[in-house]
Structures are given as C-alpha cells and as structure tokens.
Scaffold this motif. Structure first.
Motif, PDB file in Angstrom:
ATOM      1  N   MET A 137       0.842  -1.176   0.000  1.00 44.38           N
ATOM      2  CA  MET A 137       0.000   0.000   0.000  1.00 44.38           C
ATOM      3  C   MET A 137       0.889   1.241   0.000  1.00 44.38           C
ATOM      4  O   MET A 137       1.863   1.306   0.718  1.00 44.38           O
ATOM      5  N   ASN A 138       0.533   2.196  -0.801  1.00 40.45           N
ATOM      6  CA  ASN A 138       1.312   3.414  -0.924  1.00 40.45           C
ATOM      7  C   ASN A 138       0.761   4.469   0.045  1.00 40.45           C
ATOM      8  O   ASN A 138      -0.235   5.133  -0.247  1.00 40.45           O
ATOM      9  N   LEU A 139       1.401   4.618   1.194  1.00 43.16           N
ATOM     10  CA  LEU A 139       0.891   5.517   2.235  1.00 43.16           C
ATOM     11  C   LEU A 139       0.849   6.985   1.827  1.00 43.16           C
ATOM     12  O   LEU A 139      -0.107   7.673   2.165  1.00 43.16           O
ATOM     13  N   PRO A 140       1.863   7.514   1.091  1.00 47.28           N
ATOM     14  CA  PRO A 140       1.735   8.914   0.659  1.00 47.28           C
ATOM     15  C   PRO A 140       0.510   9.136  -0.228  1.00 47.28           C
ATOM     16  O   PRO A 140      -0.187  10.136  -0.078  1.00 47.28           O
ATOM     17  N   ASN A 141       0.236   8.199  -1.135  1.00 40.69           N
ATOM     18  CA  ASN A 141      -0.958   8.317  -1.977  1.00 40.69           C
ATOM     19  C   ASN A 141      -2.227   8.223  -1.146  1.00 40.69           C
ATOM     20  O   ASN A 141      -3.179   8.966  -1.353  1.00 40.69           O
ATOM     21  N   GLN A 142      -2.227   7.303  -0.205  1.00 38.25           N
ATOM     22  CA  GLN A 142      -3.393   7.143   0.658  1.00 38.25           C
ATOM     23  C   GLN A 142      -3.649   8.417   1.460  1.00 38.25           C
ATOM     24  O   GLN A 142      -4.784   8.871   1.561  1.00 38.25           O
ATOM     25  N   TYR A 143      -2.593   8.990   2.002  1.00 34.05           N
ATOM     26  CA  TYR A 143      -2.730  10.240   2.760  1.00 34.05           C
ATOM     27  C   TYR A 143      -3.266  11.347   1.856  1.00 34.05           C
ATOM     28  O   TYR A 143      -4.180  12.087   2.248  1.00 34.05           O
ATOM     29  N   SER A 144      -2.727  11.480   0.651  1.00 25.13           N
ATOM     30  CA  SER A 144      -3.168  12.525  -0.282  1.00 25.13           C
ATOM     31  C   SER A 144      -4.638  12.365  -0.641  1.00 25.13           C
ATOM     32  O   SER A 144      -5.381  13.349  -0.694  1.00 25.13           O
ATOM     33  N   ILE A 145      -5.069  11.142  -0.882  1.00 26.73           N
ATOM     34  CA  ILE A 145      -6.471  10.899  -1.221  1.00 26.73           C
ATOM     35  C   ILE A 145      -7.369  11.189  -0.019  1.00 26.73           C
ATOM     36  O   ILE A 145      -8.455  11.751  -0.169  1.00 26.73           O
ATOM     37  N   ALA A 146      -6.923  10.856   1.176  1.00 27.02           N
ATOM     38  CA  ALA A 146      -7.710  11.165   2.383  1.00 27.02           C
ATOM     39  C   ALA A 146      -7.891  12.675   2.531  1.00 27.02           C
ATOM     40  O   ALA A 146      -8.972  13.148   2.893  1.00 27.02           O
ATOM     41  N   VAL A 147      -6.850  13.439   2.237  1.00 23.14           N
ATOM     42  CA  VAL A 147      -6.946  14.905   2.298  1.00 23.14           C
ATOM     43  C   VAL A 147      -7.963  15.405   1.273  1.00 23.14           C
ATOM     44  O   VAL A 147      -8.804  16.253   1.576  1.00 23.14           O
ATOM     45  N   VAL A 148      -7.914  14.859   0.071  1.00 16.16           N
ATOM     46  CA  VAL A 148      -8.868  15.233  -0.979  1.00 16.16           C
ATOM     47  C   VAL A 148     -10.290  14.900  -0.541  1.00 16.16           C
ATOM     48  O   VAL A 148     -11.212  15.708  -0.700  1.00 16.16           O
ATOM     49  N   LEU A 149     -10.479  13.730   0.028  1.00 17.34           N
ATOM     50  CA  LEU A 149     -11.810  13.321   0.494  1.00 17.34           C
ATOM     51  C   LEU A 149     -12.353  14.254   1.567  1.00 17.34           C
ATOM     52  O   LEU A 149     -13.524  14.640   1.530  1.00 17.34           O
ATOM     53  N   ARG A 150     -11.508  14.641   2.509  1.00 16.40           N
ATOM     54  CA  ARG A 150     -11.962  15.550   3.567  1.00 16.40           C
ATOM     55  C   ARG A 150     -12.330  16.916   2.992  1.00 16.40           C
ATOM     56  O   ARG A 150     -13.318  17.527   3.399  1.00 16.40           O
ATOM     57  N   ASP A 151     -11.542  17.388   2.039  1.00 18.27           N
ATOM     58  CA  ASP A 151     -11.831  18.666   1.391  1.00 18.27           C
ATOM     59  C   ASP A 151     -13.161  18.604   0.639  1.00 18.27           C
ATOM     60  O   ASP A 151     -13.996  19.507   0.757  1.00 18.27           O
ATOM     61  N   VAL A 152     -13.364  17.535  -0.103  1.00 16.52           N
ATOM     62  CA  VAL A 152     -14.608  17.373  -0.850  1.00 16.52           C
ATOM     63  C   VAL A 152     -15.796  17.246   0.096  1.00 16.52           C
ATOM     64  O   VAL A 152     -16.872  17.789  -0.164  1.00 16.52           O
ATOM     65  N   ALA A 153     -15.602  16.564   1.209  1.00 17.96           N
ATOM     66  CA  ALA A 153     -16.682  16.436   2.195  1.00 17.96           C
ATOM     67  C   ALA A 153     -17.080  17.798   2.741  1.00 17.96           C
ATOM     68  O   ALA A 153     -18.275  18.079   2.912  1.00 17.96           O
ATOM     69  N   GLN A 154     -16.113  18.654   3.011  1.00 18.09           N
ATOM     70  CA  GLN A 154     -16.423  20.005   3.495  1.00 18.09           C
ATOM     71  C   GLN A 154     -17.167  20.808   2.439  1.00 18.09           C
ATOM     72  O   GLN A 154     -18.137  21.505   2.749  1.00 18.09           O
ATOM     73  N   ARG A 155     -16.725  20.719   1.196  1.00 20.45           N
ATOM     74  CA  ARG A 155     -17.420  21.408   0.096  1.00 20.45           C
ATOM     75  C   ARG A 155     -18.852  20.906  -0.036  1.00 20.45           C
ATOM     76  O   ARG A 155     -19.786  21.680  -0.207  1.00 20.45           O
ATOM     77  N   HIS A 156     -18.998  19.598   0.025  1.00 17.90           N
ATOM     78  CA  HIS A 156     -20.324  18.988  -0.096  1.00 17.90           C
ATOM     79  C   HIS A 156     -21.228  19.456   1.037  1.00 17.90           C
ATOM     80  O   HIS A 156     -22.389  19.801   0.820  1.00 17.90           O
ATOM     81  N   HIS A 157     -20.689  19.476   2.242  1.00 17.97           N
ATOM     82  CA  HIS A 157     -21.472  19.915   3.393  1.00 17.97           C
ATOM     83  C   HIS A 157     -21.932  21.374   3.218  1.00 17.97           C
ATOM     84  O   HIS A 157     -23.093  21.701   3.474  1.00 17.97           O
ATOM     85  N   ARG A 158     -21.023  22.233   2.775  1.00 16.14           N
ATOM     86  CA  ARG A 158     -21.390  23.642   2.550  1.00 16.14           C
ATOM     87  C   ARG A 158     -22.438  23.770   1.455  1.00 16.14           C
ATOM     88  O   ARG A 158     -23.375  24.550   1.567  1.00 16.14           O
ATOM     89  N   GLU A 212      -9.968  14.656 -11.009  1.00 19.99           N
ATOM     90  CA  GLU A 212      -8.650  15.064 -11.512  1.00 19.99           C
ATOM     91  C   GLU A 212      -7.552  14.807 -10.492  1.00 19.99           C
ATOM     92  O   GLU A 212      -6.468  14.312 -10.844  1.00 19.99           O
ATOM     93  N   LYS A 213      -7.819  15.115  -9.239  1.00 14.26           N
ATOM     94  CA  LYS A 213      -6.815  14.903  -8.191  1.00 14.26           C
ATOM     95  C   LYS A 213      -6.558  13.419  -7.966  1.00 14.26           C
ATOM     96  O   LYS A 213      -5.410  13.001  -7.785  1.00 14.26           O
ATOM     97  N   VAL A 214      -7.604  12.625  -7.981  1.00 20.18           N
ATOM     98  CA  VAL A 214      -7.448  11.178  -7.798  1.00 20.18           C
ATOM     99  C   VAL A 214      -6.609  10.594  -8.933  1.00 20.18           C
ATOM    100  O   VAL A 214      -5.674   9.832  -8.697  1.00 20.18           O
ATOM    101  N   ASN A 215      -6.945  10.963 -10.155  1.00 19.24           N
ATOM    102  CA  ASN A 215      -6.187  10.448 -11.299  1.00 19.24           C
ATOM    103  C   ASN A 215      -4.729  10.892 -11.253  1.00 19.24           C
ATOM    104  O   ASN A 215      -3.833  10.119 -11.583  1.00 19.24           O
ATOM    105  N   PHE A 216      -4.497  12.107 -10.821  1.00 15.39           N
ATOM    106  CA  PHE A 216      -3.118  12.596 -10.729  1.00 15.39           C
ATOM    107  C   PHE A 216      -2.342  11.848  -9.650  1.00 15.39           C
ATOM    108  O   PHE A 216      -1.246  11.355  -9.896  1.00 15.39           O
ATOM    109  N   VAL A 217      -2.915  11.754  -8.464  1.00 11.77           N
ATOM    110  CA  VAL A 217      -2.219  11.116  -7.340  1.00 11.77           C
ATOM    111  C   VAL A 217      -2.007   9.626  -7.590  1.00 11.77           C
ATOM    112  O   VAL A 217      -0.923   9.095  -7.341  1.00 11.77           O
TER     113      VAL A 217
END
Length: 93
Positions: A1-22, A44-49
């Motif tokens: 498992m690639n932990l840097p990628n996993q961390y980056s995707i988790a950050v993206v998910l949290r950001d999207v969750a905040q946007r969705h909530h707003r 785009e971020k998922v495909n890049f990461v």
C-alpha cells in the motif's frame, strides 16, 4: 500500500466532504447522489495522485463500494476518509 498516496487521497476526500457539506447545508434530506458529486469534484486529483485514468462513473462506483464496505465493517465514523482512501488506493493498484 502506498501511504503517501493514501494520505493525499484522504486529504482530498476531507476537502470534498467540506465542500459537499457547505453546498448542501440547507438540504435536510440525505443526498443519495453524493458519490457522483464527490467523483465530479475529485476526479482530476485522484487520477493525478494515483496515476490512473478513471472517469467519474468509475470513481463514483468505487466510492459507493467503499461506503458499503465501511458500513459492513462498522468502522468509527471519524475514520471514514482514511478507510475510503485506503480502499481507493488498493482498488486502483
């Protein structure tokens, strides 16, 4: 498992969750189309990461599968982004 990628995707998910909530703060019903909404904002971020070429339909499907697995395994709610990120990294490998 690639932990840097996993961390980056988790950050993206949290950001999207905040946007969705707003975006849906005024809606009192559950947003049944949240996987599509998330996929649209994060594709785009998922495909890049992850160095993939997913489309929004595929990403929405993976998010739906991750959600179902998350519920089945009864993880703590505050661990959702890490779980989803690990799931996406594993499924896209």
């Amino acid at each position: 498992m690639n932990l840097p990628n996993q961390y980056s995707i988790a950050v993206v998910l949290r950001d999207v969750a905040q946007r969705h909530h707003r975006q849906f703060a005024d809606v009192h019903d559950e947003d049944l189309n949240w996987p599509e909404w998330y996929a649209e904002y994060m594709i785009e971020k998922v495909n890049f990461v992850l160095k993939t070429n997913l489309n929004t339909i595929d990403l929405a499907y993976l998010l739906t599968l991750a959600y179902k697995r998350f519920r089945q395994e009864q993880y703590e709610e505050d661990k959702w982004a890490d779980f989803f990120a690990a799931y996406l990294v594993k499924r896209s490998a």
